[in-house]
Write a protein that holds these residues in place. Structure first.
Motif, PDB file in Angstrom:
ATOM      1  N   LEU A  73      11.424   1.044  -3.347  1.00 47.90           N
ATOM      2  CA  LEU A  73      10.589   0.169  -1.841  1.00 47.90           C
ATOM      3  C   LEU A  73      10.918  -1.048  -2.586  1.00 47.90           C
ATOM      4  O   LEU A  73      10.648  -1.682  -3.911  1.00 47.90           O
ATOM      5  CB  LEU A  73       9.403   0.343  -0.518  1.00 47.90           C
ATOM      6  N   PRO A  74      11.617  -2.240  -1.827  1.00 47.02           N
ATOM      7  CA  PRO A  74      11.651  -3.138  -2.089  1.00 47.02           C
ATOM      8  C   PRO A  74      10.316  -4.028  -1.866  1.00 47.02           C
ATOM      9  O   PRO A  74      10.278  -5.193  -1.967  1.00 47.02           O
ATOM     10  CB  PRO A  74      12.605  -3.709  -1.355  1.00 47.02           C
ATOM     11  N   VAL A  75       9.357  -3.504  -1.499  1.00 46.05           N
ATOM     12  CA  VAL A  75       7.587  -3.997  -1.482  1.00 46.05           C
ATOM     13  C   VAL A  75       7.049  -3.044  -1.595  1.00 46.05           C
ATOM     14  O   VAL A  75       7.030  -1.723  -1.823  1.00 46.05           O
ATOM     15  CB  VAL A  75       7.685  -4.346   0.054  1.00 46.05           C
ATOM     16  N   ALA A  76       5.618  -3.865  -1.598  1.00 48.57           N
ATOM     17  CA  ALA A  76       4.654  -3.132  -2.726  1.00 48.57           C
ATOM     18  C   ALA A  76       3.934  -2.394  -1.559  1.00 48.57           C
ATOM     19  O   ALA A  76       4.334  -2.791  -0.150  1.00 48.57           O
ATOM     20  CB  ALA A  76       3.614  -4.223  -3.178  1.00 48.57           C
ATOM     21  N   VAL A  77       3.449  -1.067  -2.346  1.00 50.56           N
ATOM     22  CA  VAL A  77       2.652  -0.411  -0.977  1.00 50.56           C
ATOM     23  C   VAL A  77       1.327  -0.563  -1.586  1.00 50.56           C
ATOM     24  O   VAL A  77       0.912  -0.192  -2.550  1.00 50.56           O
ATOM     25  CB  VAL A  77       3.372   1.357  -1.340  1.00 50.56           C
ATOM     26  N   SER A  78       0.484  -0.598  -0.418  1.00 55.33           N
ATOM     27  CA  SER A  78      -1.000  -0.517  -1.070  1.00 55.33           C
ATOM     28  C   SER A  78      -2.386   0.939   0.005  1.00 55.33           C
ATOM     29  O   SER A  78      -0.948   1.403   0.635  1.00 55.33           O
ATOM     30  CB  SER A  78      -1.887  -1.445  -0.628  1.00 55.33           C
ATOM     31  N   GLY A  79      -3.389   0.579  -0.264  1.00 55.00           N
ATOM     32  CA  GLY A  79      -4.118   1.826   0.014  1.00 55.00           C
ATOM     33  C   GLY A  79      -4.257   3.770  -0.192  1.00 55.00           C
ATOM     34  O   GLY A  79      -4.295   4.303   0.959  1.00 55.00           O
ATOM     35  N   CYS A  80      -3.512   3.429  -1.350  1.00 55.56           N
ATOM     36  CA  CYS A  80      -3.021   4.797  -1.413  1.00 55.56           C
ATOM     37  C   CYS A  80      -3.912   5.624  -2.134  1.00 55.56           C
ATOM     38  O   CYS A  80      -4.992   4.969  -3.311  1.00 55.56           O
ATOM     39  CB  CYS A  80      -1.578   4.929  -2.023  1.00 55.56           C
ATOM     40  N   GLY A 102      -4.351   0.367  -6.590  1.00 59.73           N
ATOM     41  CA  GLY A 102      -4.270  -0.455  -6.758  1.00 59.73           C
ATOM     42  C   GLY A 102      -2.651  -0.384  -5.944  1.00 59.73           C
ATOM     43  O   GLY A 102      -2.206   0.836  -5.268  1.00 59.73           O
ATOM     44  N   ASP A 103      -2.417  -2.053  -6.002  1.00 61.40           N
ATOM     45  CA  ASP A 103      -0.541  -2.279  -5.554  1.00 61.40           C
ATOM     46  C   ASP A 103      -0.147  -1.205  -6.525  1.00 61.40           C
ATOM     47  O   ASP A 103      -0.148  -1.032  -7.190  1.00 61.40           O
ATOM     48  CB  ASP A 103      -0.987  -3.889  -5.287  1.00 61.40           C
ATOM     49  N   LEU A 104       1.055  -0.899  -5.459  1.00 58.76           N
ATOM     50  CA  LEU A 104       2.358  -0.287  -6.113  1.00 58.76           C
ATOM     51  C   LEU A 104       3.306  -1.082  -5.987  1.00 58.76           C
ATOM     52  O   LEU A 104       4.032  -1.276  -4.960  1.00 58.76           O
ATOM     53  CB  LEU A 104       2.856   1.405  -5.129  1.00 58.76           C
ATOM     54  N   GLU A 105       4.101  -1.827  -7.060  1.00 59.77           N
ATOM     55  CA  GLU A 105       4.414  -3.026  -7.155  1.00 59.77           C
ATOM     56  C   GLU A 105       5.875  -2.323  -6.563  1.00 59.77           C
ATOM     57  O   GLU A 105       6.341  -1.531  -7.163  1.00 59.77           O
ATOM     58  CB  GLU A 105       4.302  -3.824  -8.567  1.00 59.77           C
ATOM     59  N   PRO A 106       7.001  -3.122  -6.231  1.00 61.87           N
ATOM     60  CA  PRO A 106       8.079  -2.961  -5.904  1.00 61.87           C
ATOM     61  C   PRO A 106       8.944  -2.552  -6.500  1.00 61.87           C
ATOM     62  O   PRO A 106       8.947  -3.048  -7.925  1.00 61.87           O
ATOM     63  CB  PRO A 106       8.545  -3.957  -4.687  1.00 61.87           C
ATOM     64  N   LEU A 107      10.226  -1.096  -6.968  1.00 64.52           N
ATOM     65  CA  LEU A 107      10.961  -1.344  -7.336  1.00 64.52           C
ATOM     66  C   LEU A 107      10.498  -0.672  -9.395  1.00 64.52           C
ATOM     67  O   LEU A 107      10.694  -1.667 -10.143  1.00 64.52           O
ATOM     68  CB  LEU A 107      12.166  -1.789  -7.565  1.00 64.52           C
ATOM     69  N   GLN A 108       9.249  -0.184  -9.233  1.00 65.97           N
ATOM     70  CA  GLN A 108       8.452  -0.193 -10.409  1.00 65.97           C
ATOM     71  C   GLN A 108       7.957   1.137 -10.498  1.00 65.97           C
ATOM     72  O   GLN A 108       7.585   2.096  -9.469  1.00 65.97           O
ATOM     73  CB  GLN A 108       7.139  -1.297 -10.476  1.00 65.97           C
ATOM     74  N   THR A 109       7.135   1.710 -11.161  1.00 66.30           N
ATOM     75  CA  THR A 109       6.808   2.883 -11.740  1.00 66.30           C
ATOM     76  C   THR A 109       5.678   3.333 -11.955  1.00 66.30           C
ATOM     77  O   THR A 109       5.283   2.270 -13.398  1.00 66.30           O
ATOM     78  CB  THR A 109       7.511   3.866 -12.719  1.00 66.30           C
ATOM     79  N   THR A 110       4.306   3.768 -11.423  1.00 60.80           N
ATOM     80  CA  THR A 110       3.407   2.711 -12.261  1.00 60.80           C
ATOM     81  C   THR A 110       2.638   4.564 -12.781  1.00 60.80           C
ATOM     82  O   THR A 110       2.299   5.458 -11.765  1.00 60.80           O
ATOM     83  CB  THR A 110       1.767   2.849 -10.739  1.00 60.80           C
ATOM     84  N   THR A 111       1.418   4.267 -13.711  1.00 60.37           N
ATOM     85  CA  THR A 111       1.143   4.937 -14.602  1.00 60.37           C
ATOM     86  C   THR A 111      -0.035   6.137 -14.098  1.00 60.37           C
ATOM     87  O   THR A 111      -0.848   4.261 -14.333  1.00 60.37           O
ATOM     88  CB  THR A 111       1.326   4.990 -16.333  1.00 60.37           C
ATOM     89  N   ARG A 132      -1.267  10.561  -0.805  1.00 65.12           N
ATOM     90  CA  ARG A 132      -1.171  10.222   0.577  1.00 65.12           C
ATOM     91  C   ARG A 132      -2.309   8.645   1.089  1.00 65.12           C
ATOM     92  O   ARG A 132      -3.035   7.771   0.269  1.00 65.12           O
ATOM     93  CB  ARG A 132      -2.665  10.675   1.396  1.00 65.12           C
ATOM     94  N   ARG A 133      -1.830   8.066   2.245  1.00 68.98           N
ATOM     95  CA  ARG A 133      -2.333   6.573   3.217  1.00 68.98           C
ATOM     96  C   ARG A 133      -3.237   6.704   3.739  1.00 68.98           C
ATOM     97  O   ARG A 133      -2.618   7.870   5.085  1.00 68.98           O
ATOM     98  CB  ARG A 133      -1.177   5.847   2.769  1.00 68.98           C
ATOM     99  N   GLY A 134      -4.642   7.571   3.447  1.00 71.23           N
ATOM    100  CA  GLY A 134      -4.919   7.748   5.154  1.00 71.23           C
ATOM    101  C   GLY A 134      -4.733   9.353   5.041  1.00 71.23           C
ATOM    102  O   GLY A 134      -4.764   9.957   4.576  1.00 71.23           O
ATOM    103  N   ALA A 135      -4.146   9.783   6.394  1.00 74.45           N
ATOM    104  CA  ALA A 135      -4.218  10.538   6.661  1.00 74.45           C
ATOM    105  C   ALA A 135      -2.615  11.107   6.709  1.00 74.45           C
ATOM    106  O   ALA A 135      -2.256  12.769   6.538  1.00 74.45           O
ATOM    107  CB  ALA A 135      -4.888  11.506   8.479  1.00 74.45           C
ATOM    108  N   GLU A 136      -2.555  10.486   6.239  1.00 71.22           N
ATOM    109  CA  GLU A 136      -0.657  10.089   5.899  1.00 71.22           C
ATOM    110  C   GLU A 136      -0.748  11.028   4.583  1.00 71.22           C
ATOM    111  O   GLU A 136      -0.451   9.794   3.781  1.00 71.22           O
ATOM    112  CB  GLU A 136       0.584   9.113   6.370  1.00 71.22           C
ATOM    113  N   THR A 137       0.833  12.170   4.376  1.00 72.56           N
ATOM    114  CA  THR A 137       1.161  12.138   3.245  1.00 72.56           C
ATOM    115  C   THR A 137       2.346  11.665   2.982  1.00 72.56           C
ATOM    116  O   THR A 137       3.098  11.969   3.874  1.00 72.56           O
ATOM    117  CB  THR A 137       1.067  13.785   3.176  1.00 72.56           C
ATOM    118  N   LEU A 138       2.519  10.712   2.148  1.00 70.13           N
ATOM    119  CA  LEU A 138       3.549  10.135   1.834  1.00 70.13           C
ATOM    120  C   LEU A 138       4.762  10.795   0.753  1.00 70.13           C
ATOM    121  O   LEU A 138       5.659  11.146   0.907  1.00 70.13           O
ATOM    122  CB  LEU A 138       3.382   8.772   0.574  1.00 70.13           C
ATOM    123  N   SER A 139       3.932  11.870  -0.655  1.00 67.84           N
ATOM    124  CA  SER A 139       4.744  12.791  -0.895  1.00 67.84           C
ATOM    125  C   SER A 139       3.620  14.069  -1.635  1.00 67.84           C
ATOM    126  O   SER A 139       2.141  13.540  -1.592  1.00 67.84           O
ATOM    127  CB  SER A 139       5.019  11.604  -2.666  1.00 67.84           C
TER     128      SER A 139
END
Length: 277
Positions: A73-80, A102-111, A132-139
């Motif tokens: 995504l072109p935006v950061a993803v948080s709360g995962c 922590g925050d997953l930076e946009p267009l990056q892979t976090t180890t 997951r983020r809360g009860a939602e499964t993202l992947s």
């Protein structure tokens, strides 16, 4: 493997992914995303899992199975939260770990740093990765690792002889000629490589008995103990053939799941007749 590598080094070494060949011009067992009869293969769903999710959790075998999260995504993803559940077969020893990210930076892979290890010995370790983020499964992603190292999965042969029971229930989809199949593993062990096909009757003896084209949201899935998955089935491109077919069915089979069929009509639950392992 190439799809995983692209996600692992996205924008640092690779900027895109080229698939040279999607199908064989003749029947074959590898090197294809769909077969001679236009049925999607396990390779198709593997590539789809790696590339279609905008936020994807994966393991990097080139770095001792380090846990990674790919954010396209072109935006950061948080709360995962990253979760890893492992089941070692035989024996069915289960372990679960989780890490707040922590925050997953946009267009990056976090180890993440955690490495997924297989139980040593004549065994196979199944690892389910969930972001997951809360009860939602993202992947959601599943790996199987050899206790002997490398690609030695001979332990699966004897382990797969003990069949497990799963259930399947059909409900109507949101559009005409669409269905939802809910698969549930009723056992205390893994139901491995469960494949689905749509047939014109209760069995498919030849390719002509299959209803095609059938588009499934997922296939060749591995269900962990007491886990349920919903799979969307779209038969809109085969609507005319579906209308002419009498007793169309969903065929279910797996490595350690005996084949059974479910009539393809809403609200018709049917469990396999096998004993639950």
């Amino acid at each position: 493997g190439k799809c995983l590598a692209w996600g692992s080094r996205m924008w640092t070494k690779y900027t895109g992914l080229l698939i040279w060949k999607t199908a064989n011009p003749w029947t074959g067992l590898r090197g294809q995303l769909y077969d001679w009869y236009l049925n999607q293969t396990g390779g198709f769903y593997g590539a789809k899992a790696c590339c279609a999710e905008m936020v994807h959790i994966q393991s990097n075998p080139a770095a001792q199975n380090a846990l990674q999260v790919v954010n396209r995504l072109p935006v950061a993803v948080s709360g995962c939260v990253a979760e890893v559940e492992t089941v070692c077969c035989p024996g069915n020893a289960r372990h679960t770990q989780s890490w707040a990210l922590g925050d997953l930076e946009p267009l990056q892979t976090t180890t993440v740093g955690h490495k997924i290890a297989a139980e040593a010995g004549d065994s196979v370790t199944f690892a389910k990765l969930r972001l997951r983020r809360g009860a939602e499964t993202l992947s959601r992603n599943v790996y199987w690792l050899s206790g002997r190292g490398g690609g030695d999965f001979s332990a699966l042969a004897q382990w797969g002889e003990a069949k497990v029971g799963i259930s399947a229930k059909i409900s109507p989809g949101t559009a005409a000629s669409t269905f939802v199949a809910r698969l549930e593993n009723l056992a205390q062990t893994v139901a491995f490589f469960v494949g689905l096909k749509v047939a014109k009757g209760s069995a498919a003896r030849t390719a002509r008995d299959l209803l095609a084209p059938a588009f499934l949201s997922d296939n060749y899935v591995t269900l962990f103990p007491e886990e349920a998955l919903d799979i969307m089935i779209d038969l809109s491109e085969a609507a005319a053939e579906l209308g002419a077919a009498e007793g169309a069915s969903l065929l279910v089979e797996g490595w350690n799941v005996s084949p059974f069929s479910v009539p393809l009509r809403p609200n018709n639950p049917l469990a396999s007749e096998d004993e639950v392992a």
